[in-house]
Design an enzyme around this catalytic site. Structure first.
Site, mmCIF file in Angstrom:
data_model
loop_
_atom_site.group_PDB
_atom_site.id
_atom_site.type_symbol
_atom_site.label_atom_id
_atom_site.label_comp_id
_atom_site.label_asym_id
_atom_site.label_seq_id
_atom_site.Cartn_x
_atom_site.Cartn_y
_atom_site.Cartn_z
ATOM 1 C CG ASP A 136 -2.153 0.996 1.268
ATOM 2 O OD1 ASP A 136 -2.358 1.333 -0.106
ATOM 3 O OD2 ASP A 136 -2.757 1.500 2.201
ATOM 4 C CB CYS A 193 -24.123 -14.168 0.366
ATOM 5 S SG CYS A 193 -23.828 -13.414 1.934
ATOM 6 C CB CYS A 196 -21.107 -7.267 2.515
ATOM 7 S SG CYS A 196 -21.088 -7.644 0.708
ATOM 8 C CB CYS A 200 -23.195 -1.116 4.123
ATOM 9 S SG CYS A 200 -22.164 0.601 3.880
ATOM 10 C CB CYS A 243 -16.656 1.208 8.982
ATOM 11 S SG CYS A 243 -18.331 0.313 8.942
ATOM 12 C CB CYS A 246 -18.907 -4.739 4.524
ATOM 13 S SG CYS A 246 -17.043 -4.275 4.310
#
Length: 358
Positions: A136, A193, A196, A200, A243, A246
Protein backbone atom coordinates in the site's frame (compact mmCIF):
# COMPACT_ATOMS: atom_id res chain seq x y z
CA UNK A 1 18.98 -24.35 -7.76
CA UNK A 2 16.27 -24.54 -10.44
CA UNK A 3 13.74 -21.70 -10.48
CA UNK A 4 10.81 -24.08 -9.83
CA UNK A 5 12.56 -25.39 -6.74
CA UNK A 6 13.30 -21.85 -5.62
CA UNK A 7 9.65 -20.93 -6.01
CA UNK A 8 8.74 -23.76 -3.67
CA UNK A 9 11.33 -22.52 -1.20
CA UNK A 10 9.91 -18.99 -1.39
CA UNK A 11 6.61 -20.31 -0.03
CA UNK A 12 8.44 -21.82 2.95
CA UNK A 13 10.46 -18.69 3.62
CA UNK A 14 7.34 -16.53 3.44
CA UNK A 15 5.64 -18.65 6.11
CA UNK A 16 8.71 -18.41 8.33
CA UNK A 17 8.58 -14.62 8.00
CA UNK A 18 4.97 -14.49 9.19
CA UNK A 19 3.08 -14.34 5.91
CA UNK A 20 -0.09 -16.41 5.74
CA UNK A 21 -0.27 -16.86 1.98
CA UNK A 22 1.78 -16.30 -1.18
CA UNK A 23 1.01 -16.47 -4.87
CA UNK A 24 2.49 -15.30 -8.16
CA UNK A 25 0.69 -13.24 -10.80
CA UNK A 26 1.60 -11.97 -14.25
CA UNK A 27 2.91 -8.43 -14.49
CA UNK A 28 -0.28 -6.94 -15.95
CA UNK A 29 -3.84 -6.91 -14.61
CA UNK A 30 -5.75 -4.92 -17.23
CA UNK A 31 -9.31 -5.81 -16.17
CA UNK A 32 -8.98 -3.61 -13.09
CA UNK A 33 -8.55 -0.54 -15.29
CA UNK A 34 -12.12 -0.86 -16.57
CA UNK A 35 -13.49 -0.80 -13.02
CA UNK A 36 -11.24 2.12 -12.07
CA UNK A 37 -12.28 4.19 -15.08
CA UNK A 38 -15.99 3.61 -14.41
CA UNK A 39 -15.55 4.36 -10.70
CA UNK A 40 -13.73 7.61 -11.39
CA UNK A 41 -16.22 8.66 -14.06
CA UNK A 42 -19.04 8.32 -11.50
CA UNK A 43 -17.12 10.42 -8.99
CA UNK A 44 -17.20 7.67 -6.41
CA UNK A 45 -13.63 8.36 -5.32
CA UNK A 46 -14.70 11.58 -3.59
CA UNK A 47 -11.69 13.70 -2.62
CA UNK A 48 -9.20 10.89 -3.31
CA UNK A 49 -7.89 12.63 -6.42
CA UNK A 50 -4.71 10.55 -6.26
CA UNK A 51 -6.75 7.59 -7.52
CA UNK A 52 -6.89 9.24 -10.95
CA UNK A 53 -3.10 9.52 -11.19
CA UNK A 54 -0.69 6.89 -12.52
CA UNK A 55 -3.50 4.99 -14.23
CA UNK A 56 -1.38 2.69 -16.39
CA UNK A 57 1.22 2.19 -13.69
CA UNK A 58 -1.41 0.72 -11.37
CA UNK A 59 -2.07 -2.09 -13.82
CA UNK A 60 1.46 -2.61 -15.09
CA UNK A 61 4.23 -1.82 -12.58
CA UNK A 62 7.02 -2.78 -15.00
CA UNK A 63 8.01 0.91 -15.14
CA UNK A 64 9.45 0.47 -11.65
CA UNK A 65 11.48 -2.59 -12.60
CA UNK A 66 12.76 -2.72 -16.20
CA UNK A 67 12.00 -6.12 -17.62
CA UNK A 68 9.65 -7.03 -14.76
CA UNK A 69 7.85 -10.32 -15.37
CA UNK A 70 6.16 -11.37 -12.14
CA UNK A 71 4.37 -10.06 -9.06
CA UNK A 72 4.82 -12.05 -5.86
CA UNK A 73 1.73 -11.30 -3.78
CA UNK A 74 1.54 -12.07 -0.06
CA UNK A 75 -1.05 -11.72 2.67
CA UNK A 76 -0.79 -11.47 6.45
CA UNK A 77 -3.70 -11.98 8.85
CA UNK A 78 -4.39 -9.04 11.16
CA UNK A 79 -7.58 -9.91 13.09
CA UNK A 80 -6.65 -9.17 16.75
CA UNK A 81 -9.84 -10.44 18.43
CA UNK A 82 -12.80 -12.70 17.85
CA UNK A 83 -15.55 -11.62 15.49
CA UNK A 84 -17.96 -11.63 18.42
CA UNK A 85 -15.81 -9.18 20.38
CA UNK A 86 -15.42 -6.95 17.34
CA UNK A 87 -19.17 -6.97 16.74
CA UNK A 88 -19.95 -6.27 20.40
CA UNK A 89 -18.02 -2.99 20.26
CA UNK A 90 -20.56 -1.59 17.81
CA UNK A 91 -23.21 -1.70 20.51
CA UNK A 92 -21.11 -0.02 23.17
CA UNK A 93 -22.10 3.60 22.65
CA UNK A 94 -19.69 5.05 25.23
CA UNK A 95 -16.66 3.28 23.80
CA UNK A 96 -15.22 3.71 20.30
CA UNK A 97 -15.35 1.22 17.47
CA UNK A 98 -12.01 1.43 15.67
CA UNK A 99 -11.40 -0.70 12.62
CA UNK A 100 -9.51 -3.69 13.97
CA UNK A 101 -6.66 -3.32 11.49
CA UNK A 102 -5.73 -0.01 13.15
CA UNK A 103 -5.72 -1.15 16.78
CA UNK A 104 -2.07 -2.21 16.64
CA UNK A 105 1.06 -1.09 14.84
CA UNK A 106 0.86 0.51 11.40
CA UNK A 107 1.26 -2.39 8.98
CA UNK A 108 3.00 -0.50 6.15
CA UNK A 109 6.54 -0.58 7.51
CA UNK A 110 6.17 -4.03 9.02
CA UNK A 111 4.99 -5.58 5.75
CA UNK A 112 7.67 -3.86 3.66
CA UNK A 113 10.38 -4.88 6.16
CA UNK A 114 9.29 -8.54 5.99
CA UNK A 115 9.05 -8.41 2.20
CA UNK A 116 12.58 -7.01 2.05
CA UNK A 117 13.76 -9.89 4.22
CA UNK A 118 12.10 -12.31 1.82
CA UNK A 119 13.73 -10.68 -1.20
CA UNK A 120 17.13 -10.66 0.53
CA UNK A 121 16.79 -14.36 1.29
CA UNK A 122 15.96 -15.01 -2.36
CA UNK A 123 19.05 -13.05 -3.45
CA UNK A 124 21.25 -15.11 -1.17
CA UNK A 125 20.23 -18.23 -3.10
CA UNK A 126 19.88 -17.08 -6.71
CA UNK A 127 22.09 -14.00 -6.77
CA UNK A 128 21.15 -10.40 -7.63
CA UNK A 129 17.87 -9.81 -9.48
CA UNK A 130 15.62 -6.84 -10.15
CA UNK A 131 12.83 -6.22 -7.67
CA UNK A 132 10.96 -3.70 -5.53
CA UNK A 133 8.74 -4.31 -2.50
CA UNK A 134 5.36 -2.68 -1.85
CA UNK A 135 2.60 -2.64 0.73
CA UNK A 136 0.00 0.00 0.00
CA UNK A 137 2.98 2.25 -0.66
CA UNK A 138 2.59 3.01 -4.38
CA UNK A 139 -0.17 3.17 -7.01
CA UNK A 140 -0.72 -0.54 -7.56
CA UNK A 141 -3.81 -2.69 -7.99
CA UNK A 142 -2.95 -4.81 -4.96
CA UNK A 143 -6.26 -6.66 -4.73
CA UNK A 144 -6.28 -7.39 -8.45
CA UNK A 145 -2.76 -8.81 -8.43
CA UNK A 146 -3.59 -10.85 -5.32
CA UNK A 147 -6.70 -12.16 -7.06
CA UNK A 148 -4.67 -13.08 -10.14
CA UNK A 149 -2.16 -14.81 -7.84
CA UNK A 150 -4.86 -17.07 -6.42
CA UNK A 151 -4.98 -15.51 -2.93
CA UNK A 152 -8.75 -15.06 -3.10
CA UNK A 153 -11.53 -13.36 -5.02
CA UNK A 154 -12.80 -9.79 -4.76
CA UNK A 155 -16.13 -9.98 -2.96
CA UNK A 156 -19.27 -7.91 -3.26
CA UNK A 157 -17.90 -5.52 -0.62
CA UNK A 158 -14.79 -5.07 -2.86
CA UNK A 159 -12.44 -6.73 -0.34
CA UNK A 160 -10.42 -9.81 -1.14
CA UNK A 161 -11.82 -13.05 0.34
CA UNK A 162 -10.13 -16.39 0.85
CA UNK A 163 -12.30 -19.46 1.50
CA UNK A 164 -10.07 -20.68 4.31
CA UNK A 165 -9.03 -17.36 5.89
CA UNK A 166 -11.82 -14.85 5.28
CA UNK A 167 -10.84 -11.26 4.48
CA UNK A 168 -9.04 -9.81 7.51
CA UNK A 169 -5.55 -9.66 6.02
CA UNK A 170 -3.03 -7.16 4.66
CA UNK A 171 -1.48 -7.44 1.22
CA UNK A 172 2.05 -6.82 -0.03
CA UNK A 173 4.02 -7.40 -3.21
CA UNK A 174 7.46 -8.00 -4.67
CA UNK A 175 7.57 -6.88 -8.30
CA UNK A 176 10.44 -8.77 -9.91
CA UNK A 177 12.12 -9.57 -13.21
CA UNK A 178 12.23 -13.27 -12.33
CA UNK A 179 10.21 -15.48 -14.73
CA UNK A 180 8.26 -17.22 -11.97
CA UNK A 181 5.44 -19.64 -12.65
CA UNK A 182 2.05 -17.96 -12.27
CA UNK A 183 -0.54 -19.35 -9.87
CA UNK A 184 -4.10 -19.90 -11.06
CA UNK A 185 -6.85 -17.55 -9.86
CA UNK A 186 -9.58 -19.08 -7.69
CA UNK A 187 -13.28 -18.96 -8.47
CA UNK A 188 -15.61 -16.53 -6.68
CA UNK A 189 -17.92 -17.83 -3.97
CA UNK A 190 -20.15 -14.94 -2.91
CA UNK A 191 -23.11 -16.56 -4.64
CA UNK A 192 -26.46 -14.96 -3.83
CA UNK A 193 -25.29 -13.67 -0.43
CA UNK A 194 -25.86 -9.96 0.14
CA UNK A 195 -25.02 -9.73 3.85
CA UNK A 196 -22.33 -7.10 3.35
CA UNK A 197 -24.63 -4.90 1.28
CA UNK A 198 -27.39 -5.04 3.88
CA UNK A 199 -25.02 -4.44 6.79
CA UNK A 200 -23.37 -1.26 5.50
CA UNK A 201 -24.52 1.53 7.86
CA UNK A 202 -24.41 4.21 5.16
CA UNK A 203 -25.44 2.14 2.11
CA UNK A 204 -22.00 2.64 0.57
CA UNK A 205 -22.10 -0.69 -1.28
CA UNK A 206 -24.49 0.61 -3.92
CA UNK A 207 -24.56 -2.68 -5.84
CA UNK A 208 -22.65 -5.97 -5.77
CA UNK A 209 -18.94 -5.22 -6.30
CA UNK A 210 -19.59 -1.45 -6.40
CA UNK A 211 -18.51 0.85 -3.57
CA UNK A 212 -19.27 4.56 -3.42
CA UNK A 213 -16.41 5.79 -1.24
CA UNK A 214 -18.21 9.07 -0.59
CA UNK A 215 -20.69 7.16 1.58
CA UNK A 216 -18.19 4.78 3.20
CA UNK A 217 -17.40 5.35 6.88
CA UNK A 218 -13.76 4.42 6.28
CA UNK A 219 -13.53 7.21 3.72
CA UNK A 220 -15.48 9.67 5.86
CA UNK A 221 -13.37 9.13 8.99
CA UNK A 222 -9.96 8.70 7.36
CA UNK A 223 -9.71 10.18 3.87
CA UNK A 224 -12.20 13.05 4.04
CA UNK A 225 -10.92 16.29 5.48
CA UNK A 226 -13.23 18.96 6.85
CA UNK A 227 -16.95 18.53 7.43
CA UNK A 228 -18.65 15.13 7.44
CA UNK A 229 -22.11 15.39 5.80
CA UNK A 230 -24.89 15.45 8.39
CA UNK A 231 -26.75 12.57 6.72
CA UNK A 232 -23.95 10.17 7.64
CA UNK A 233 -23.33 11.23 11.24
CA UNK A 234 -26.07 9.21 12.94
CA UNK A 235 -25.32 6.04 10.93
CA UNK A 236 -21.66 6.35 11.97
CA UNK A 237 -22.61 5.54 15.57
CA UNK A 238 -19.42 5.07 17.59
CA UNK A 239 -17.23 4.27 14.55
CA UNK A 240 -14.47 6.86 14.88
CA UNK A 241 -11.84 5.33 12.58
CA UNK A 242 -12.79 3.04 9.75
CA UNK A 243 -15.56 0.47 9.64
CA UNK A 244 -15.58 -3.34 9.66
CA UNK A 245 -19.30 -4.05 9.34
CA UNK A 246 -19.21 -5.52 5.83
CA UNK A 247 -16.45 -7.92 6.84
CA UNK A 248 -17.90 -8.83 10.22
CA UNK A 249 -21.09 -10.18 8.64
CA UNK A 250 -19.38 -12.00 5.75
CA UNK A 251 -20.00 -15.75 6.18
CA UNK A 252 -16.50 -16.57 5.00
CA UNK A 253 -14.99 -14.75 7.97
CA UNK A 254 -16.12 -17.54 10.26
CA UNK A 255 -12.83 -19.05 9.04
CA UNK A 256 -10.78 -15.93 9.81
CA UNK A 257 -7.80 -16.62 12.06
CA UNK A 258 -6.60 -14.52 14.98
CA UNK A 259 -3.30 -12.93 13.94
CA UNK A 260 -0.06 -14.52 15.05
CA UNK A 261 1.66 -11.14 14.69
CA UNK A 262 1.86 -9.52 18.12
CA UNK A 263 2.43 -6.06 16.60
CA UNK A 264 -1.17 -6.14 15.34
CA UNK A 265 -2.63 -6.62 18.83
CA UNK A 266 -4.35 -3.56 20.42
CA UNK A 267 -2.17 -0.77 21.79
CA UNK A 268 -2.97 2.03 24.24
CA UNK A 269 -6.06 0.04 25.35
CA UNK A 270 -7.81 1.25 22.19
CA UNK A 271 -10.10 -1.77 22.38
CA UNK A 272 -11.44 -0.71 25.78
CA UNK A 273 -10.95 3.02 26.35
CA UNK A 274 -13.93 5.40 26.48
CA UNK A 275 -14.81 8.05 23.91
CA UNK A 276 -14.60 10.73 26.60
CA UNK A 277 -11.08 9.74 27.58
CA UNK A 278 -9.90 9.88 23.97
CA UNK A 279 -11.63 13.23 23.47
CA UNK A 280 -9.65 14.63 26.40
CA UNK A 281 -6.30 13.85 24.79
CA UNK A 282 -4.25 16.91 23.95
CA UNK A 283 -2.58 17.12 20.55
CA UNK A 284 0.71 16.22 22.21
CA UNK A 285 -0.88 13.13 23.78
CA UNK A 286 -2.48 12.20 20.45
CA UNK A 287 0.86 12.29 18.64
CA UNK A 288 2.74 10.54 21.43
CA UNK A 289 0.30 7.77 22.24
CA UNK A 290 -0.47 6.98 18.59
CA UNK A 291 3.13 6.98 17.43
CA UNK A 292 3.55 4.01 15.10
CA UNK A 293 -0.22 3.77 14.58
CA UNK A 294 -2.06 4.23 11.28
CA UNK A 295 -4.57 6.41 13.14
CA UNK A 296 -2.10 9.26 13.59
CA UNK A 297 -2.12 9.83 9.83
CA UNK A 298 -5.54 11.51 9.95
CA UNK A 299 -4.30 14.31 12.22
CA UNK A 300 -5.63 15.73 15.45
CA UNK A 301 -8.43 17.81 13.91
CA UNK A 302 -10.06 14.83 12.18
CA UNK A 303 -9.54 12.77 15.33
CA UNK A 304 -11.54 15.25 17.42
CA UNK A 305 -14.14 15.61 14.65
CA UNK A 306 -14.74 11.87 14.54
CA UNK A 307 -14.87 11.58 18.33
CA UNK A 308 -17.37 14.42 18.54
CA UNK A 309 -19.73 12.47 16.29
CA UNK A 310 -19.25 9.36 18.41
CA UNK A 311 -20.05 11.33 21.56
CA UNK A 312 -23.12 12.87 19.94
CA UNK A 313 -24.40 9.38 19.18
CA UNK A 314 -23.61 8.01 22.64
CA UNK A 315 -26.24 7.61 25.39
CA UNK A 316 -26.72 11.04 27.01
CA UNK A 317 -24.75 11.72 30.17
CA UNK A 318 -23.45 14.67 32.15
CA UNK A 319 -19.86 13.50 31.60
CA UNK A 320 -20.25 13.46 27.81
CA UNK A 321 -22.03 16.81 27.82
CA UNK A 322 -19.22 18.35 29.87
CA UNK A 323 -16.54 16.87 27.59
CA UNK A 324 -18.21 18.33 24.53
CA UNK A 325 -18.71 21.72 26.18
CA UNK A 326 -15.00 21.83 26.98
CA UNK A 327 -14.26 21.98 23.24
CA UNK A 328 -17.14 24.19 22.14
CA UNK A 329 -14.64 27.01 21.50
CA UNK A 330 -11.95 24.84 19.91
CA UNK A 331 -9.60 26.74 17.56
CA UNK A 332 -10.72 24.54 14.67
CA UNK A 333 -13.97 25.57 12.99
CA UNK A 334 -14.41 21.96 11.89
CA UNK A 335 -14.20 20.68 15.47
CA UNK A 336 -16.51 23.41 16.74
CA UNK A 337 -19.17 22.61 14.15
CA UNK A 338 -19.16 18.90 14.96
CA UNK A 339 -19.15 19.58 18.71
CA UNK A 340 -22.20 21.83 18.29
CA UNK A 341 -23.97 19.05 16.39
CA UNK A 342 -23.03 16.52 19.07
CA UNK A 343 -24.27 18.73 21.90
CA UNK A 344 -27.59 19.18 20.12
CA UNK A 345 -27.85 15.40 19.70
CA UNK A 346 -27.11 14.85 23.38
CA UNK A 347 -29.86 17.30 24.36
CA UNK A 348 -32.31 15.73 21.92
CA UNK A 349 -31.56 12.21 23.14
CA UNK A 350 -31.90 13.28 26.77
CA UNK A 351 -35.33 14.80 26.09
CA UNK A 352 -36.47 11.67 24.24
CA UNK A 353 -35.23 9.50 27.10
CA UNK A 354 -37.04 11.70 29.62
CA UNK A 355 -40.28 11.46 27.68
CA UNK A 356 -39.89 7.71 27.45
CA UNK A 357 -39.44 7.47 31.23
CA UNK A 358 -42.65 9.40 31.77
Amino acid sequence: MALEQIQSEIQTWATELGFDGLGVARIETQNALKFLDAWLAQGRHGEMTYMARHRELRANPSQWIPGALSVISVRMDYLPMSLEDAMDRLGEGERPAISVYALGRDYHKLMRHRLQKLATRMEAVIGPFGYRVFSDSAPLFEKSFAEDAGLGWIGKHTNLIDRKRGSFFFLGEIVTDLPLKEDAPVSAHCGSCSACISACPTAAIVAPYQLDARRCISYLTIELKGTIPIEFRKPMGNRIYGCDDCQLVCPWNRYAQITRETDFLPRQALDGVSLVELFRWSEEAFNRKLEGSAIRRIGYESWLRNLAIGLGNAPPSAEIHAALRSRSDDPSIVVREHVAWALAEQVRSAKELGNADE
